[in-house]
Design a protein around this motif. Structure first.
Motif, PDB file in Angstrom:
ATOM      1  N   TRP A  36      -5.419  15.938  77.258  1.00  0.00           N
ATOM      2  CA  TRP A  36      -4.007  16.698  76.984  1.00  0.00           C
ATOM      3  C   TRP A  36      -4.006  17.858  77.718  1.00  0.00           C
ATOM      4  N   ILE A  37      -3.049  18.160  78.110  1.00  0.00           N
ATOM      5  CA  ILE A  37      -2.789  19.402  78.901  1.00  0.00           C
ATOM      6  C   ILE A  37      -1.467  20.164  78.464  1.00  0.00           C
ATOM      7  N   VAL A  38      -1.787  21.314  77.976  1.00  0.00           N
ATOM      8  CA  VAL A  38      -0.632  22.166  77.491  1.00  0.00           C
ATOM      9  C   VAL A  38      -0.408  23.311  78.554  1.00  0.00           C
ATOM     10  N   ASP A  39       1.018  23.073  78.993  1.00  0.00           N
ATOM     11  CA  ASP A  39       1.523  23.905  80.116  1.00  0.00           C
ATOM     12  C   ASP A  39       2.456  25.076  79.723  1.00  0.00           C
ATOM     13  N   LEU A  40       1.851  26.214  79.962  1.00  0.00           N
ATOM     14  CA  LEU A  40       2.557  27.457  79.482  1.00  0.00           C
ATOM     15  C   LEU A  40       3.264  27.924  80.725  1.00  0.00           C
ATOM     16  N   GLU A  41       4.815  27.680  80.226  1.00  0.00           N
ATOM     17  CA  GLU A  41       5.832  27.939  81.535  1.00  0.00           C
ATOM     18  C   GLU A  41       6.922  28.641  81.127  1.00  0.00           C
ATOM     19  N   TYR A  42       7.469  29.934  81.895  1.00  0.00           N
ATOM     20  CA  TYR A  42       8.888  30.368  81.468  1.00  0.00           C
ATOM     21  C   TYR A  42       8.793  30.875  79.996  1.00  0.00           C
ATOM     22  N   GLY A  43       7.752  31.126  79.184  1.00  0.00           N
ATOM     23  CA  GLY A  43       7.964  31.528  77.811  1.00  0.00           C
ATOM     24  C   GLY A  43       7.770  30.298  76.884  1.00  0.00           C
ATOM     25  N   GLY A  44       7.736  29.049  77.452  1.00  0.00           N
ATOM     26  CA  GLY A  44       7.670  27.800  76.718  1.00  0.00           C
ATOM     27  C   GLY A  44       6.317  27.113  76.692  1.00  0.00           C
ATOM     28  N   VAL A  45       6.176  26.212  75.943  1.00  0.00           N
ATOM     29  CA  VAL A  45       5.206  25.304  75.772  1.00  0.00           C
ATOM     30  C   VAL A  45       5.464  23.785  75.977  1.00  0.00           C
ATOM     31  N   ASN A  46       4.795  23.029  76.869  1.00  0.00           N
ATOM     32  CA  ASN A  46       4.906  21.774  77.059  1.00  0.00           C
ATOM     33  C   ASN A  46       3.558  21.106  77.079  1.00  0.00           C
ATOM     34  N   VAL A  47       3.604  19.908  76.327  1.00  0.00           N
ATOM     35  CA  VAL A  47       2.290  19.241  75.957  1.00  0.00           C
ATOM     36  C   VAL A  47       2.517  17.913  76.638  1.00  0.00           C
ATOM     37  N   TYR A  48       1.179  17.567  77.472  1.00  0.00           N
ATOM     38  CA  TYR A  48       1.407  16.421  78.193  1.00  0.00           C
ATOM     39  C   TYR A  48       0.012  15.616  77.693  1.00  0.00           C
ATOM     40  N   LYS A  49       0.048  14.476  77.623  1.00  0.00           N
ATOM     41  CA  LYS A  49      -1.078  13.539  77.237  1.00  0.00           C
ATOM     42  C   LYS A  49      -1.529  12.850  78.656  1.00  0.00           C
ATOM     43  N   GLY A  50      -2.825  13.158  78.789  1.00  0.00           N
ATOM     44  CA  GLY A  50      -3.483  12.571  79.970  1.00  0.00           C
ATOM     45  C   GLY A  50      -4.527  13.510  80.824  1.00  0.00           C
ATOM     46  N   ASN A  51      -4.743  13.129  81.941  1.00  0.00           N
ATOM     47  CA  ASN A  51      -5.644  13.816  82.884  1.00  0.00           C
ATOM     48  C   ASN A  51      -4.809  14.566  83.787  1.00  0.00           C
ATOM     49  N   TYR A  52      -5.202  15.202  84.869  1.00  0.00           N
ATOM     50  CA  TYR A  52      -4.407  16.024  85.619  1.00  0.00           C
ATOM     51  C   TYR A  52      -3.170  15.212  86.251  1.00  0.00           C
ATOM     52  N   SER A  53      -3.671  14.081  86.772  1.00  0.00           N
ATOM     53  CA  SER A  53      -2.852  13.349  87.619  1.00  0.00           C
ATOM     54  C   SER A  53      -1.730  12.580  86.810  1.00  0.00           C
ATOM     55  N   ALA A  54      -1.819  12.471  85.329  1.00  0.00           N
ATOM     56  CA  ALA A  54      -1.125  12.087  84.674  1.00  0.00           C
ATOM     57  C   ALA A  54       0.049  13.303  84.230  1.00  0.00           C
TER      58      ALA A  54
END
Length: 80
Positions: A36-54
């Motif tokens: 899982w990758i949690v991406d903190l961007e512009y004051g928001g949070v986006n959660v992505y399932k998978g590795n770096y390529s995903a």
């Protein structure tokens, strides 16, 4: 870290039973370890399932959708 240390850390984290928050620019490490990758961007949070390529694929899809919505809104506003 040198290559030996990175290898040790990768093996340790792969066997670790808990969650780990990692802040790194090491794409190979992210590719091999993340689920899982949690991406903190512009004051928001986006959660992505998978590795770096995903993450790259999913983030690009999200950005494309966002861009298309923004362009559609701009076109609608120009008509008014």
């Amino acid at each position: 870290l040198d290559a030996h240390s990175v290898g040790w850390l990768e093996n340790f984290l792969r066997e670790f039973p808990g969650a780990v928050v990692t802040v790194t620019h090491d794409r190979a490490l992210l590719e091999s370890l993340t689920g899982w990758i949690v991406d903190l961007e512009y004051g928001g949070v986006n959660v992505y399932k998978g590795n770096y390529s995903a993450w790259l694929d999913q983030k690009q899809a999200r950005l494309d959708t966002s861009r298309a919505k923004s362009e559609a809104l701009q076109r609608a506003l120009k008509k008014e």
